[in-house]
Each structure stands twice: as structure tokens, then as C-alpha cells.
Write a protein that holds these residues in place. Structure first.
Motif, PDB file in Angstrom:
ATOM      1  N   PRO A 144       0.694  -1.480   0.089  1.00 57.32           N
ATOM      2  CA  PRO A 144      -0.038  -0.071  -0.084  1.00 57.32           C
ATOM      3  C   PRO A 144       0.810   1.127   0.022  1.00 57.32           C
ATOM      4  O   PRO A 144       0.442   2.236  -0.630  1.00 57.32           O
ATOM      5  CB  PRO A 144      -0.796  -0.082   1.346  1.00 57.32           C
ATOM      6  N   GLU A 145       1.859   1.371   0.749  1.00 56.28           N
ATOM      7  CA  GLU A 145       2.713   2.675   0.824  1.00 56.28           C
ATOM      8  C   GLU A 145       3.432   2.748  -0.673  1.00 56.28           C
ATOM      9  O   GLU A 145       3.445   3.840  -0.836  1.00 56.28           O
ATOM     10  CB  GLU A 145       3.683   2.562   1.817  1.00 56.28           C
ATOM     11  N   ALA A 146       3.739   1.783  -1.100  1.00 56.92           N
ATOM     12  CA  ALA A 146       4.416   1.908  -2.290  1.00 56.92           C
ATOM     13  C   ALA A 146       3.152   2.467  -3.409  1.00 56.92           C
ATOM     14  O   ALA A 146       3.664   3.043  -4.580  1.00 56.92           O
ATOM     15  CB  ALA A 146       4.965   0.675  -2.951  1.00 56.92           C
ATOM     16  N   GLN A 147       2.108   1.884  -3.535  1.00 59.39           N
ATOM     17  CA  GLN A 147       0.922   2.085  -4.265  1.00 59.39           C
ATOM     18  C   GLN A 147       0.904   3.829  -4.111  1.00 59.39           C
ATOM     19  O   GLN A 147       0.306   4.390  -5.036  1.00 59.39           O
ATOM     20  CB  GLN A 147      -0.267   1.327  -3.960  1.00 59.39           C
ATOM     21  N   LEU A 148       0.859   4.073  -2.940  1.00 61.10           N
ATOM     22  CA  LEU A 148       0.530   5.576  -2.627  1.00 61.10           C
ATOM     23  C   LEU A 148       1.691   6.407  -3.269  1.00 61.10           C
ATOM     24  O   LEU A 148       1.283   7.406  -4.051  1.00 61.10           O
ATOM     25  CB  LEU A 148       0.444   6.009  -1.231  1.00 61.10           C
ATOM     26  N   GLY A 149       3.109   6.011  -3.254  1.00 63.20           N
ATOM     27  CA  GLY A 149       4.055   6.599  -3.932  1.00 63.20           C
ATOM     28  C   GLY A 149       3.956   6.557  -5.307  1.00 63.20           C
ATOM     29  O   GLY A 149       4.021   7.618  -6.414  1.00 63.20           O
ATOM     30  N   ALA A 150       3.211   5.378  -6.322  1.00 61.27           N
ATOM     31  CA  ALA A 150       3.007   5.171  -7.491  1.00 61.27           C
ATOM     32  C   ALA A 150       1.926   6.266  -7.996  1.00 61.27           C
ATOM     33  O   ALA A 150       1.920   6.809  -9.227  1.00 61.27           O
ATOM     34  CB  ALA A 150       2.623   3.822  -7.751  1.00 61.27           C
TER      35      ALA A 150
END
Length: 292
Positions: A144-150
Motif C-alpha cells: 500500500p505505501e508503494a502504491q501511494l508513491g505510485a
């Protein structure tokens, strides 16, 4: 740019591609420098220092206050600066959460979309679809954290498209580097509400403030100043394709400087974007003026 380099550039002995490569390396060395400051001041504050510092350096060097600015020139410059500063802000919010190379590959959707609309061929449409697939591979299976970054990278990519379009307008209207400096100062005002909160950490630490300004010089003054020169000799679609090579530069600098080793999945996603670059490059039409 030194006088000798500028003479060689004007005489055509330095290619736009070679000059752009210098700017690409500088840009992501600046991003790596900024990343090291996030723990102390936060990405929003570093973005504000980057844009404001770079704008101030350019305005002082160029003495841009001596230039006569018409209302329409100021309007285009303000729009350009707002897009540029907002792009920087969301890019920093992204690389706080995802590796540098991944973020650049994802935000590449913006430039390749500009190229696709500029060429308007079936090949460029397939290239855009392939780039989207690469983004899905990079972002769709991430935590999830990386998806926010994406998501932040996608927003930065949209703003990057605006930077290309507005940047060509500014470059070819004669404002060029003056427009870049004044635009960044206006852009700094636009993003200042997000960045003011962390300035307290830098008030008592001059080295932190200097680091933020250094990131601005490396990431804004040098590459974006070069962009303004390159845009004068390349049409928008070709310039967008040239920018598409940046994910490779970002990945290599992330690996060498930040020890960000990409996984096989990430390599596959970035490779899909690079393949889209190759397809689009082959479909680039005869140079023409594509400024709206």
C-alpha cells in the motif's frame, strides 16, 4: 553554460542529445541529494527549497527584473512555473515511498502521452499501452505505501506533460531561461503552503538549507536550463521521446548512490517502459511545429 560551450552550441557542434544527457545525470544526482534530506525536513520542504533556491539563482544570474514582461508572458510563465513546482513536489512525495527509477518510469506516462498525441500513429498508441502495462507491473503488485508513491508519481507524470507543453511555449516565445527562473519563483509561492511546515528544521541548520538549494541547482538550474535550449532545436514530440530515456538514468543513480537494487518485477516494469520508448522513437514523424 560557459561562453565556449555556448558558442559551440550556437554553431551546432554540440548536439541537443548530448547536452540533454548532461542534464539527465545532473537531475537525478540532485534527486538523490534531496532524498538524503527527507528525514530532517520532509519532502515538501525540500521541494520548496529546491524550486525557490533554483529560481532565485537564475533570476539573479540573468537579472530577469530588467526584462520587460507583458501580461501574456507573465501568464504563460506563471502556468509553466506552477506545473514545474507541483511536479517537483509530487515527485519528491513519490520517491519518499518508491525507488527513484520506479518513480521516474511511472511518471513517464506523461511524456509518452504527449509523444503519442504528437505523432498520432498506431505505433505510438501501442507504445502508450505498453508503457501503461509497465506502470501496472510496477505499481499493481506493490504494498500500500508503494502504491501511494505510485499515485504521486502518476500525478507528477501528468504535471510533467504540462511542463513539456508549457515549456515549449515559454522557450519559443523568447522568455527561455528568464521564464524558467521567474516561473520557478512563482511556482515556489504555489507550493509554499505544503513546504513551510518543515522550514523550522532548516533555520538552525545552514547545511540543510544549503543542501536544499544544491538539490535545486543540480535538479532545476542545470537540467531545466538545458531543456530550454534543447527545446529551441527539437519539436515537442521528439523532446518528449528524449525525456523518455530518463528512467534508465534514474535507475542507475538510485542503484549507485542510494543502493536501491530493483527486483525482477521492477526490472520487467521498467523494461516495458523502455520498450515503449523504442517503439515511439521508431514512429517519430518528420520534425514539425506541434506547439498548440
Amino acid at each position: 553554460m560557459s561562453a565556449s560551450v555556448e558558442r559551440n552550441w550556437r554553431a551546432g557542434r554540440i548536439s541537443p542529445e548530448a547536452l540533454f544527457a548532461v542534464g539527465a545525470v545532473s537531475q537525478y544526482l540532485g534527486a538523490a541529494t534531496a532524498f538524503e534530506l527527507f528525514d530532517e525536513m520532509g519532502p515538501s520542504t525540500v521541494a520548496l527549497l529546491r524550486v525557490a533556491g533554483a529560481g532565485a539563482v537564475l533570476v539573479v544570474l540573468r537579472r530577469s527584473w530588467r526584462r520587460h514582461w507583458s501580461r501574456i508572458e507573465l501568464a504563460w510563465t506563471a502556468a509553466f512555473g506552477a506545473a514545474l513546482a507541483s511536479m517537483n513536489l509530487f515527485f519528491y512525495l513519490a520517491i519518499e515511498r518508491v525507488p527513484l527509477g520506479n518513480s521516474v518510469a511511472i511518471e513517464f506516462i506523461g511524456p509518452i502521452a504527449v509523444a503519442a498525441f504528437g505523432t498520432r500513429t498506431l505505433r505510438s498508441g501501442w507504445a502508450l499501452a505498453l508503457a501503461i502495462a509497465g506502470v501496472v507491473v510496477l505499481a499493481g503488485f506493490a504494498p500500500p505505501e508503494a502504491q501511494l508513491g505510485a499515485l504521486f508519481s502518476l500525478i507528477a507524470g501528468t504535471l510533467w506533460a504540462g511542463y513539456i507543453i508549457l515549456g515549449h511555449r515559454v522557450a519559443r516565445s523568447g522568455m527561455a531561461v528568464d521564464g524558467l527562473g521567474v516561473g520557478m519563483l512563482i511556482g515556489a509561492v504555489v507550493i509554499s503552503p505544503a513546504g513551510f511546515r518543515g522550514l523550522d528544521a532548516g533555520v538552525g541548520a545552514p547545511l540543510l538549507l544549503a543542501g536544499g538549494v544544491a538539490a535545486g541547482v543540480l535538479s532545476n538550474v542545470i537540467p531545466y536550463g538545458i531543456d530550454q535550449l534543447v527545446m529551441q532545436r527539437l519539436e515537442r514530440a521528439r523532446f518528449a521521446l528524449l525525456q523518455a530515456l530518463l528512467p534508465v538514468t534514474a535507475t542507475l543513480i538510485g542503484l549507485a548512490w542510494l543502493s536501491q537494487v530493483p527486483s525482477l518485477r521492477e526490472v520487467a516494469g521498467i523494461a516495458a517502459v523502455i520498450a515503449a520508448i523504442v517503439i515511439n522513437r521508431e514512429s517519430d514523424p518528420t520534425p514539425r511545429d506541434v506547439i498548440p
